[in-house]
Design a protein around this motif. Structure first.
Motif, short mmCIF file in Angstrom:
data_model
loop_
_atom_site.label_atom_id
_atom_site.label_comp_id
_atom_site.label_asym_id
_atom_site.label_seq_id
_atom_site.Cartn_x
_atom_site.Cartn_y
_atom_site.Cartn_z
N TYR A 453 35.61 41.12 33.74
CA TYR A 453 34.48 40.94 32.82
C TYR A 453 33.60 39.80 33.30
CZ TYR A 453 31.58 39.72 28.87
OH TYR A 453 30.50 39.44 28.09
N ARG A 454 32.29 40.05 33.32
CA ARG A 454 31.30 39.01 33.57
C ARG A 454 30.19 39.16 32.55
NH1 ARG A 454 28.19 39.06 38.45
NH2 ARG A 454 27.56 36.95 37.89
N ASP A 574 33.83 35.92 37.06
CA ASP A 574 34.69 36.87 36.38
C ASP A 574 35.63 36.13 35.44
OD1 ASP A 574 37.52 38.55 36.53
OD2 ASP A 574 35.75 39.83 36.43
N SER A 575 35.95 36.76 34.32
CA SER A 575 36.77 36.09 33.30
C SER A 575 38.12 35.66 33.85
CB SER A 575 36.98 37.03 32.11
OG SER A 575 37.60 38.23 32.50
N LEU A 579 39.19 31.83 33.09
CA LEU A 579 40.31 31.56 32.18
C LEU A 579 41.14 30.36 32.61
CD1 LEU A 579 41.80 32.35 29.64
CD2 LEU A 579 43.15 33.99 30.99
N ALA A 610 34.95 34.86 26.04
CA ALA A 610 35.07 35.97 26.98
C ALA A 610 36.28 35.79 27.90
CB ALA A 610 33.80 36.08 27.82
N ALA A 611 36.48 34.58 28.40
CA ALA A 611 37.60 34.33 29.31
C ALA A 611 38.94 34.58 28.64
CB ALA A 611 37.52 32.90 29.84
N SER A 614 38.69 38.88 26.88
CA SER A 614 38.28 40.12 27.56
C SER A 614 39.46 40.85 28.18
CB SER A 614 37.22 39.81 28.62
OG SER A 614 37.71 38.88 29.57
#
Length: 788
Positions: A453-454, A574-575, A579, A610-611, A614
């Motif tokens: 996810y971005r 990207d997640s 993270l 999101a991190a 997702s």
């Protein structure tokens, strides 16, 4: 042999005296209600269309960047609370100015004029730029501006620029370390951002960019949430028009090429178009908002409905060629093909129901909208195909005579289907074993796909916002905010020693966390005062806070003065890469929490949400897809009342999903929200070909007819329609490649690819598998008991 199959087309009456029990429990008969009074039905339809048009005008666009993560979770509620208390980030336009000669005297003068003009744009609340910086304050006086009214020249100017580059307030925050990129943060009125006035405001800003900086050679781009929202809004509106026009044209062109009569083209292509109109109108009246997923509802409705309208039209056409009059032909088409249509919509409905298990409100809403559209499409297709056929088809006898001797296009497709069928039923055991091993191998690859996810995937990547964010990522550590919320316990105030120390400790922790930069808070001002004014007492701090414009204060201190934020920024990665940064920051803040008990300290912001969420949301959707495999197989098996059918549809249903996943893996992609939703929906839709074939095989499986012959007949009769509908559906979905939204482009081409793979599975996996299972059933139960 093929001539026997052609004779079978003519004697359709005998076929229709097959099994009397309906696999749709008689629901297909709703298609016979409207055809009994076709004129009245058209009048009712016209009224519904008028109502749908008004409903479409009620649809609003949800362009919020947080829509995908909107849920009832504690983290999202906390994020919403922060955005209400500290609303600046939701309304900031980021103006990114870049160039090697950015700090040249002439360019700097023009940049200052540009900043001055920006403050006069309607809807602007204020701005922050490098010109907001101040000099060290004299004792008892407010600090003067860093930039004097008249810029120095020569050597004095060079010395001044070094002072600007080293200013603690702007260095690495509003001006890059090398002095080639400047960030201007323009705060807009929330009412402007939420309304259509945003278009004019952004347009005015762009006009000033061209007017004030057009001849400087500087590159100026816009980013920030309002700009991204506007680009999403424009893309959604533009894409909706594109999908409608191209999808409809594809259906009409292919239908007219093969049917060679306008009346059949209308009967096949117009019901899906009307289904789109009625479904979107119903969504409008139900107050659904158009968003990144609902925007693809138009081609999905086309996919859902066009397959069945083509099957019904093909069936009626065959009966007209066989000599039946038009009312009887379309009635029998509904009775024979209608049950499969009901079942295909049922499997599509299960796919949309499966989305209800997502944690995302957006995806759940998409599932609800898809389920409603599926029901509307079913009723529209079953009702309108026979109505249009009865009203528009003329001279049935002349038509029958003409096409009995000349039907080259359809006959070529039937010859192709027959060629495949003969080879697939020749060695069903071998082909079934190959299919099992092949699907299992693809399944192993699919299982190794990782969630991706971005934030940039939600934003048009062919516009300025993403490009500007990339420059901020490169020069100022990032464009995406990560905030640390600090809420005070009762009895503590903003300026109490314990509160100020807590803010200082949190600020220091955020600064030391690798991957986070551009850190701002009340501590930034306190440090500057301590260094430049030599005073960090509370009275001085209060004085400076009181003279700062309110829109700047609200970035870090809420109106009640019982909470603050320490704001940092991270790159748009990207997640899976973000993270670890978020988790490390949160864990390092534990020491601050222990040191200052009672203060609630939480890491929040859209990047953090999101991190954290997702990957788990995508994995949950993927697990739901696995459960859907079993549920749909059981559903189809119960409808056909056959375990043979239940097991026969498993491999053809799984193959498009794992094959599409393998393509993603080969491209170095992972499972994104758009891809897993596309696969979930495409699984249900792709079974349309399987259901129509099995329904026809059920009708062909009569006493005295061998299993191989029944499979060949069913393939010849339904194959051409399946091939044509797959081509049309793939065209209707692949038009999304014209979208500016990366997630929609991925959704479109992946859905189109999986539809084609569903046809491949139907022709090369379903036939031998069904044949092998029928033979197995005969050995277990005896040849006299029907397998299907």
């Amino acid at each position: 042999m093929l001539e026997k199959h052609r004779e079978n087309e003519v004697h359709v009456d005998k076929v229709e005296q097959g099994p009397t029990s309906s696999i749709a429990f008689g629901l297909e008969r709703i298609g016979l209600i409207a055809v009994r009074a076709p004129i009245l039905s058209c009048i009712v339809l016209l009224a519904l269309i008028v109502g749908a048009v008004f409903g479409i005008h009620r649809i609003k666009i949800d362009d919020s960047l947080s829509q995908l993560f909107r849920s009832d979770t504690r983290e999202f509620k906390q994020y919403e609370e922060v955005t209400k208390k500290f609303p600046a980030e939701e309304f900031d336009v980021l103006v990114v100015v870049e160039g090697k000669n950015l700090l040249a005297r002439n360019n700097l003068e023009k940049l200052r004029d540009f900043v001055t003009d920006l403050q006069l744009v309607d809807g602007t609340r204020g701005l922050v730029s490098l010109f907001s910086a101040r000099q060290a304050p004299a004792p008892g006086k407010l600090p003067a501006a860093l930039f004097p009214p008249e810029l120095p020249e020569g050597a004095a100017y060079d010395k001044f620029i070094e002072t600007v580059k080293n200013n603690e307030i702007i260095r690495g925050k509003l001006l890059s370390e090398d002095g080639t990129l400047a960030l201007i943060v323009l705060s807009l009125d929330p009412q402007v951002v939420a309304s259509s006035k945003l278009t004019k405001t952004i347009g005015d800003i762009r006009a000033l960019m061209k007017e004030d900086l057009g001849d400087t050679g500087l590159n100026v781009q816009l980013s920030g949430v309002p700009v991204m929202q506007l680009e999403i809004r424009n893309a959604v509106e533009r894409d909706g028009l594109t999908y409608n026009i191209l999808g409809i044209l594809a259906g009409c062109i292919i239908a007219i090429i093969f049917f060679r009569k306008i009346s059949f083209m209308v009967a096949a292509a117009f019901p899906p178009m009307i289904a789109i109109l009625l479904a979107l109108g119903a969504l409008g009246w139900a107050n659904f908002n158009l968003n990144m997923f609902l925007n693809v509802m138009t081609p999905l409705i086309m996919v859902i409905s066009f397959s069945d309208s083509m099957q019904l039209t093909f069936a009626a056409r065959d009966r007209l060629i066989a000599g039946q009059e038009k009312f009887t032909a379309f009635k029998n088409a509904v009775l024979v093909v209608g049950p499969a249509c009901v079942l295909t919509h049922g499997t599509a409905g299960i796919s949309f129901i499966a989305l209800q298990f997502s944690d995302s409100d957006l995806i759940r809403k998409f599932g609800e909208a898809g389920l409603a559209a599926t029901i509307i499409a079913l009723v529209a297709v079953l009702s309108l195909v026979p109505v249009f056929g009865v009203l528009l088809v003329r001279n049935e006898k002349l038509f029958a005579v003409k096409f009995q001797s000349a039907d080259a296009g359809v006959q070529a497709l039937r010859n192709f289907c027959y060629w495949i069928a003969v080879r697939m039923v020749g060695r069903p055991g071998l082909f079934s074993l190959i299919a099992v091993l092949f699907v299992a191998g693809l399944g192993v690859i699919y299982a190794n796909l990782e969630p991706r996810y971005r934030l940039a995937d939600q934003v048009p990547d062919k516009r300025q916002a993403v490009a500007a964010s990339d420059r901020l990522d490169a020069k100022l550590t990032g464009a995406n905010p990560v905030n640390v919320l600090i809420q005070f316990p009762k009895g503590e105030t903003l300026y109490s020693p314990e509160t100020l120390q807590t803010i200082a400790d949190v600020h220091a922790t955020v600064e030391k966390t690798a991957g986070v930069g551009n850190v701002w808070s009340l501590e930034t001002l306190r440090r500057w005062l301590a260094e430049k004014a030599g005073s960090a007492d509370v009275a001085t701090l209060k004085e400076y806070v009181s003279v700062i414009p309110e829109h700047l204060v609200r970035r870090f201190i809420d109106a009640e003065q019982d909470a603050v934020v320490v704001a940092g920024r991270v790159p748009d990665k990207d997640s899976s890469q973000l993270l670890p940064i978020v988790d490390k920051l949160d864990s390092e803040l534990d020491a601050v929490r222990k040191k200052h008990p009672g203060y609630e300290i939480a890491v929040t912001g859209l990047a953090a949400i999101a991190a954290r969420n997702s990957a788990s949301m995508i994995e949950k959707l993927n697990r739901g897809l696995t459960v859907e495999f079993a549920l749909v197989a059981i559903f189809i098996g119960l409808a056909f009342r056959s375990w043979v059918v239940m097991f026969a549809c498993i491999l053809p249903g799984i193959f498009p999903v794992v094959m599409s996943g393998t393509v993603l893996w080969a491209m170095g992609e992972g499972l994104q929200f758009a891809s897993v939703v596309a696969l979930t929906v495409s699984f249900g839709l792709g079974l349309s070909a399987t259901i129509h074939f099995l329904n026809r095989l059920r009708l062909e499986s009569k006493p005295g007819v061998g299993a191989a012959l029944a499979v060949e007949r069913a393939t010849v009769l339904v194959g051409p329609a399946l091939i044509l509908t797959t081509v049309v559906l793939a065209c209707g979905l692949v038009v999304t490649v014209f979208s500016d939204l990366p997630s929609l482009r991925l959704f479109g081409w992946l859905s189109a690819f999986s539809m084609v793979m569903a046809l491949v599975a139907d022709l090369f996996i379903l036939r031998p598998t069904a044949m092998w299972l029928i033979n197995l059933h005969a050995r277990l139960q005896g040849p006299d008991k029907p397998a299907i």
